[in-house]
Design a protein around this motif. Structure first.
Motif, mmCIF file in Angstrom:
data_model
loop_
_atom_site.group_PDB
_atom_site.id
_atom_site.type_symbol
_atom_site.label_atom_id
_atom_site.label_comp_id
_atom_site.label_asym_id
_atom_site.label_seq_id
_atom_site.Cartn_x
_atom_site.Cartn_y
_atom_site.Cartn_z
ATOM 1 N N TRP A 170 0.837 -1.205 0.000
ATOM 2 C CA TRP A 170 0.000 0.000 0.000
ATOM 3 C C TRP A 170 0.869 1.251 0.000
ATOM 4 O O TRP A 170 1.984 1.271 0.513
ATOM 5 C CB TRP A 170 -0.902 0.039 1.236
ATOM 6 N N SER A 171 0.295 2.310 -0.552
ATOM 7 C CA SER A 171 0.853 3.649 -0.395
ATOM 8 C C SER A 171 -0.303 4.585 -0.083
ATOM 9 O O SER A 171 -1.474 4.198 -0.177
ATOM 10 C CB SER A 171 1.599 4.106 -1.654
ATOM 11 N N GLY A 172 0.016 5.815 0.280
ATOM 12 C CA GLY A 172 -1.034 6.792 0.559
ATOM 13 C C GLY A 172 -1.829 6.514 1.811
ATOM 14 O O GLY A 172 -2.968 6.976 1.946
ATOM 15 N N LEU A 173 -1.255 5.789 2.753
ATOM 16 C CA LEU A 173 -1.963 5.480 3.998
ATOM 17 C C LEU A 173 -1.928 6.680 4.948
ATOM 18 O O LEU A 173 -0.900 7.333 5.102
ATOM 19 C CB LEU A 173 -1.337 4.263 4.673
ATOM 20 N N ASP A 174 -3.035 6.927 5.585
ATOM 21 C CA ASP A 174 -3.162 7.998 6.572
ATOM 22 C C ASP A 174 -3.254 7.342 7.949
ATOM 23 O O ASP A 174 -4.268 6.732 8.287
ATOM 24 C CB ASP A 174 -4.418 8.827 6.272
ATOM 25 N N GLY A 175 -2.201 7.470 8.733
ATOM 26 C CA GLY A 175 -2.155 6.805 10.031
ATOM 27 C C GLY A 175 -3.277 7.231 10.958
ATOM 28 O O GLY A 175 -3.831 6.399 11.697
ATOM 29 N N GLN A 176 -3.638 8.503 10.921
ATOM 30 C CA GLN A 176 -4.699 8.984 11.800
ATOM 31 C C GLN A 176 -6.046 8.375 11.425
ATOM 32 O O GLN A 176 -6.835 7.994 12.290
ATOM 33 C CB GLN A 176 -4.787 10.509 11.755
ATOM 34 N N LYS A 177 -6.306 8.241 10.113
ATOM 35 C CA LYS A 177 -7.562 7.618 9.675
ATOM 36 C C LYS A 177 -7.595 6.145 10.056
ATOM 37 O O LYS A 177 -8.648 5.626 10.463
ATOM 38 C CB LYS A 177 -7.728 7.784 8.170
ATOM 39 N N LEU A 178 -6.456 5.472 9.940
ATOM 40 C CA LEU A 178 -6.395 4.074 10.356
ATOM 41 C C LEU A 178 -6.654 3.953 11.856
ATOM 42 O O LEU A 178 -7.373 3.061 12.308
ATOM 43 C CB LEU A 178 -5.026 3.487 10.005
ATOM 44 N N ARG A 179 -6.078 4.861 12.601
ATOM 45 C CA ARG A 179 -6.270 4.846 14.063
ATOM 46 C C ARG A 179 -7.722 5.145 14.425
ATOM 47 O O ARG A 179 -8.305 4.479 15.290
ATOM 48 C CB ARG A 179 -5.335 5.869 14.708
ATOM 49 N N ASP A 180 -8.311 6.125 13.756
ATOM 50 C CA ASP A 180 -9.706 6.483 14.031
ATOM 51 C C ASP A 180 -10.659 5.333 13.704
ATOM 52 O O ASP A 180 -11.738 5.219 14.303
ATOM 53 C CB ASP A 180 -10.109 7.724 13.229
ATOM 54 N N ALA A 181 -10.264 4.492 12.752
ATOM 55 C CA ALA A 181 -11.090 3.335 12.384
ATOM 56 C C ALA A 181 -10.860 2.152 13.325
ATOM 57 O O ALA A 181 -11.456 1.088 13.134
ATOM 58 C CB ALA A 181 -10.791 2.917 10.944
ATOM 59 N N GLY A 182 -10.028 2.364 14.338
ATOM 60 C CA GLY A 182 -9.793 1.323 15.335
ATOM 61 C C GLY A 182 -8.720 0.324 14.958
ATOM 62 O O GLY A 182 -8.639 -0.753 15.553
ATOM 63 N N LEU A 183 -7.856 0.675 14.002
ATOM 64 C CA LEU A 183 -6.873 -0.285 13.518
ATOM 65 C C LEU A 183 -5.539 -0.249 14.265
ATOM 66 O O LEU A 183 -4.671 -1.076 13.987
ATOM 67 C CB LEU A 183 -6.623 -0.072 12.014
ATOM 68 N N ARG A 184 -5.366 0.654 15.197
ATOM 69 C CA ARG A 184 -4.147 0.604 15.998
ATOM 70 C C ARG A 184 -4.150 -0.698 16.808
ATOM 71 O O ARG A 184 -5.110 -0.998 17.520
ATOM 72 C CB ARG A 184 -4.025 1.795 16.935
ATOM 73 N N GLY A 185 -3.090 -1.471 16.662
ATOM 74 C CA GLY A 185 -3.013 -2.770 17.311
ATOM 75 C C GLY A 185 -3.658 -3.891 16.514
ATOM 76 O O GLY A 185 -3.563 -5.054 16.895
ATOM 77 N N ARG A 186 -4.313 -3.529 15.396
ATOM 78 C CA ARG A 186 -5.003 -4.539 14.579
ATOM 79 C C ARG A 186 -4.493 -4.577 13.140
ATOM 80 O O ARG A 186 -5.068 -5.256 12.300
ATOM 81 C CB ARG A 186 -6.511 -4.270 14.556
#
Length: 258
Positions: A170-186
């Motif tokens: 992947w490219s163009g990933l937004d860490g904050q959006k991933l985190r907001d979607a609950g993906l931190r740790g997942r």
């Protein structure tokens, strides 16, 4: 030690691969000092029945199971996918499941995707999502598969709060959006298409998702391994423990290899 979470076996219909068999891939890994690799079947992407590709993958990698970690490809638009998934997990011991919606004729936002993702979660396996196999500018004119979209990934993560995802190529990933979607740790993200020095993509993702979210990935045999090895060497500014986490430990934990 290095574990590569972005590797493939088999023929690709639009381009010759220099490493197509398990033995050829292992030779490439040896030259690159890669100890283990998470491997998917390219044949499963293009066969009418993806399970036949999984079957080939298991047979070819079984003698090298200490180094090659199998990923099952499931096509939820094909009749009997539930039985295929069960067999791949229970009989072949595959450690992850990948979906290729752009090639199998559905979307991550479809009901089909939701059904198979729920089954993957119930098996307590990570879902591998590869954004693309090849750069659109280099593709054969018959290769019309669309890149996976971040929006669909985020919606999937919100709809399945227990889903764990390996994000491959992947490219163009937004860490904050991933985190907001609950993906931190997942989520576990390889850096095959991410910048370490230029745009500091990897360090930005570490800031929002933690170092545990990043892993080594080369996208072999589509791409040369050397650029990913250079990216790994450019992470030596991290602590020795964090460097080892990215090189292999994060992958081993996420895939429950340890």
């Amino acid at each position: 030690m290095i574990i590569d979470i972005n590797a493939y076996l088999g023929h690709y219909p639009f381009r010759q691969m220099q490493a197509r068999s398990a033995s050829q891939l292992l030779e490439l890994m040896d030259r690159s000092a890669i100890d283990r690799a998470l491997v998917s079947s390219l044949h499963s992407v293009f066969y009418r029945d993806a399970q036949r590709g999984n079957e080939e993958l298991f047979a070819e990698t079984q003698p090298h199971s200490d180094r090659l970690i199998c990923v099952a490809t499931v096509n939820p638009s094909y009749v009997g996918w539930q039985t295929d998934l069960e067999h791949a997990v229970q009989h072949w011991g595959m450690k992850a499941v990948t979906l290729v919606p752009s090639h199998h004729g559905y979307s991550l936002s479809d009901e089909l995707a939701g059904m198979v993702v729920e089954s993957i979660v119930q098996h307590d396996l990570p879902l591998v999502l590869t954004q693309r196999f090849e750069d659109r500018r280099q593709r054969h004119h018959w290769d019309m598969a669309e890149d996976l979209e971040l929006k669909h990934l985020l919606d999937l993560a919100r709809s399945h709060p227990d889903l764990r995802v390996v994000l491959s190529n992947w490219s163009g990933l937004d860490g904050q959006k991933l985190r907001d979607a609950g993906l931190r740790g997942r989520c576990l993200i390889d850096f095959a298409r991410l910048h370490v020095l230029l745009n500091k993509d990897v360090f930005k993702l570490i800031d929002t998702l933690g170092v545990e979210a990043i892993a080594f990935g080369s996208h072999m045999p589509f791409d040369y391994v050397a650029p990913s090895l250079i990216k790994l060497s450019n992470l030596e500014s991290l602590s020795p423990a964090e460097y080892e986490d990215i090189a292999w430990r994060n992958a081993a934990k996420f895939l429950k290899l340890m």
